[in-house]
Design an enzyme around this catalytic site. Structure first.
Site, PDB file in Angstrom:
ATOM      1  CG  ASP A 380      28.781  86.088  38.275  1.00 33.10           C
ATOM      2  OD1 ASP A 380      29.628  85.471  37.611  1.00 33.10           O
ATOM      3  OD2 ASP A 380      27.994  86.909  37.791  1.00 33.10           O
ATOM      4  CG  ASP A 553      24.344  88.793  37.167  1.00 28.89           C
ATOM      5  OD1 ASP A 553      25.372  88.080  37.283  1.00 28.89           O
ATOM      6  OD2 ASP A 553      24.082  89.422  36.128  1.00 28.89           O
TER       7      ASP A 553
END
Length: 673
Positions: A380, A553
């Protein structure tokens, strides 16, 4: 053929053991696996009780078997063995039955075959010592096989968690009550009573409970749960909002389009659970070994038994049948490697502890096998490759620095906007005073304004730029951006150098994604991607033959993390993401991404070594149990077999533990390179 989501065995879809959950049908090899899936907490508690019972009776059996001299010794051993054999070991029988039904071999079948054979043989000796020309029993071998295998299973369970715990945490984003809006009146109602078409009021700072369309008001919404991006999105009338996101700074009235199972949060919940169940497709190494070893053992036992029956019958021996049974029992009992149950859990436990010392938390030890095969890492962007909060990259002053700093921190500390928090944190480290700002008002999509010394002061936001104006004069311009983590470039470079492909998948814009990808020399990247689309990208790569690790996250990463072979969460990530991940990176050090792959490879190599040691001692005695030494020593060889079996059990278990301890040095040496 379906796959048991608990143990990974292939199961016929004709079985009666299945469970429908969240619109998906799951098939099971045994009632034990079905109950573990249905009520994992209850099964874990049951395992603990069965393990306590097993050790409570096994230790006395071991002591009495060699220390007690009494005509009632075998009866005492029988009474002590019963709880272990038929209570502690009951789960193995369920698993064995399922394996037989599915015409496959697994660890449960091997354990059941060995322990029941030993127990039944010992039972005959106990009640009729004249049946066989030997007087020893195998009660100690039977109960210790069960006890050690249960111990290994419990050690493994200590590092596991319920697969859907993070999904349940996701539902906590939904408030218990909402503000119903009707004909200008507002009253609170329970969330369960909301239906499509209702209108609800959502105040600043509240989580949005439904999917809907704004019919009145303007606000900024934190959609990081969906996109992963911290910067709020400006919403006007007729714009859509989604459950689980957060209203930042404006009151809005929303018409409900979807609620309950059809809302965004509930869809994410279902997708996470389904993805989690799909990850159990890799069978445990011990089960794979057992699927080959069980037929070999049975063939060896039957072959040697039939040989001695035919040979002794031809020689006119009157006890040829009894000897052939004795040979069969001896081969089965000797071949059952009790230490195999410790081979993986002990190694995984030591490896996990060593990983922790290097800043890596291995939450799901069963991910080690998948970790050892990783050849694709997907990152990400925001909060993973970059810091999870924006920072001030530069600040240009058009007026007195002390005055500008003081004005900025005095007005921005009244805002919840991420850019405002970044500016406040930045100026805290600079010389400044604190002023009183009056009539502060935050305007969605504009910024914040107020009055200072009777004149207007405002902070306007436009993309990554923030401007301070006072009395219609520009005093400062600030650029806000997400900086790359210090470890990002080193981590990506090391992965690529070692032949591991790297990609970025993010909900951010094309411009920001391209800039980050260019800085890191990453050629494969995806932008403006929604949570379910991230998971689809992972699955496509898997279909193309990749073993995928996803590092993220945010809540928006959880589905992709579950779909991936290994999910890794940053320690600064959301609680849901950390619960969901197989691994957590302490200190958010991305250099450990490659290190954990090395740890996985070293660990699985050691597990395979341990399995070899676990079966080595026992397998070496199979020819002896089959009677290869009978021509030299006669039937007296069977009088020392119990001692040899006990020795093999102790040596194999000790070797497995000592060999596992060596992995600490191996990991440290590899990581330091």
């Amino acid at each position: 053929m379906a796959i048991d989501p608990v143990c990974g065995m292939y199961v016929s879809e004709d079985t009666d053991l299945y469970l429908d959950k969240d619109g998906t049908r799951y098939y099971f090899c045994s009632t034990g696996c079905l109950e573990k899936f249905r009520e994992p907490e209850r099964e874990e508690k049951s395992l603990k009780i069965r393990l306590i019972v097993a050790w409570s009776f096994s230790i006395p059996i071991l002591i009495l078997n060699y220390a007690l001299v009494s005509p009632y010794r075998n009866y005492i051993l029988l009474l002590l063995a019963l709880p272990v054999q038929f209570y502690s070991g009951l789960g193995f029988y369920h698993g064995a039955y399922g394996a037989i039904k599915n015409r496959s071999g697994n660890m449960d079948l091997l354990i059941t075959l060995g322990t029941l054979t030993a127990f039944i043989f010992s039972l005959f000796i106990t009640f009729d010592g004249n049946v066989f020309p030997v007087k020893y029993t195998y009660y100690d071998a039977s109960v210790f096989i069960i006890t050690l295998i249960l111990t290994g299973g419990y050690i493994e369970s200590l590092t596991k968690r319920a697969a859907n715990s993070s999904a349940h945490r996701l539902l906590e984003l939904i408030p218990e009550s909402v503000h119903m809006y009707s004909n200008g009146n507002v009253h609170d109602v329970a969330y369960e009573n909301i239906k499509t078409g209702d209108a609800i009021l959502i105040r600043p700072g509240e989580n949005i409970a439904v999917d809907g369309t704004i019919i009145k008001g303007t606000t900024e919404v934190d959609e990081s749960m969906i996109t992963g991006e911290q910067m709020p999105v400006l919403k006007h009338e007729n714009d859509n909002v989604y459950s689980g996101t957060k209203n930042i700074n404006g009151s809005i009235i929303v018409k409900v389009n979807a609620v309950g199972p059809n809302s965004t949060v509930n869809k994410l919940y279902s997708l996470i659970q389904m993805a989690a169940m799909g990850r159990a497709k890799i069978q445990r190494i011990a089960d794979v070994f057992s699927s080959y070893f069980v037929p070999v053992v049975i063939s060896a036992a039957l072959g040697s038994s039939i040989f001695w029956f035919i040979y002794l019958n031809h020689e006119g021996d009157p006890i040829s049948l009894i000897i052939s049974v004795l040979v069969f029992v001896s081969v089965i009992v000797i071949a059952c490697p009790c230490a195999i149950g410790l081979a993986a859990p002990i190694t995984l436990l030591i490896s996990s502890n060593e990983s922790l010392e290097n800043g890596i938390i291995i939450k799901n030890s069963s991910s080690m096998d998948r970790l050892s095969h990783i050849n694709m890492v997907i990152f990400d962007k925001t909060g993973t490759l970059t810091n999870n909060s924006p920072n001030v990259s530069y600040m240009r002053y058009y007026g007195d620095k002390m005055l500008v700093n003081s004005m900025l921190i005095s007005i921005e500390q009244a805002s919840n906007h991420p850019a405002a928090r970044a500016i406040v944190n930045y100026i805290k480290e600079l010389p400044h005073d604190t002023y009183t700002i009056n009539d502060i008002k935050e305007i969605p999509g504009f910024g914040i304004k107020g009055a200072f010394n009777g004149r207007e002061i405002s902070v306007t936001r436009d993309g990554n730029f923030t401007v301070l104006n006072y009395n219609n004069e520009k005093l400062a311009e600030i650029k806000i951006e997400y900086k790359l983590r210090d470890s990002a470039k080193i981590a990506v470079k090391k992965l690529i150098k070692n032949g591991i492909d790297v990609a970025i998948v993010t909900g951010d814009s094309k411009e920001n994604t391209v800039n980050i990808a260019h800085d890191l020399d990453i050629n494969k990247y995806y932008y403006n991607i929604k949570p379910d689309q991230k998971a689809e990208i992972v699955k496509k790569m898997q279909r193309d033959g990749k073993y995928v690790m996803f590092v993220g996250d945010g809540i928006n990463d959880t589905i992709a993390m579950e779909a991936a072979d290994v999910g890794v969460s940053m320690s600064s990530g959301s609680d849901i993401t950390k619960e969901n991940g197989d691994i957590i990176l302490l200190k958010d050090d991305l250099k450990n991404v490659y290190n954990m792959i090395i740890i996985g490879r070293k660990t699985i190599k050691k597990v395979r070594q341990n399995i070899g040691w676990a079966i080595g001692y026992n397998s070496a005695l199979i020819p002896v149990a089959a009677g290869i030494l009978v021509p030299l020593f006669g039937l007296s060889i069977y009088f020392v077999l119990p001692i040899l079996a006990a020795l093999a059990m102790g040596m194999s278990s000790t070797t497995v533990v000592l060999n596992s301890l060596r992995i600490k040095k191996s990991i440290r040496r590899s990581i330091s390179l």
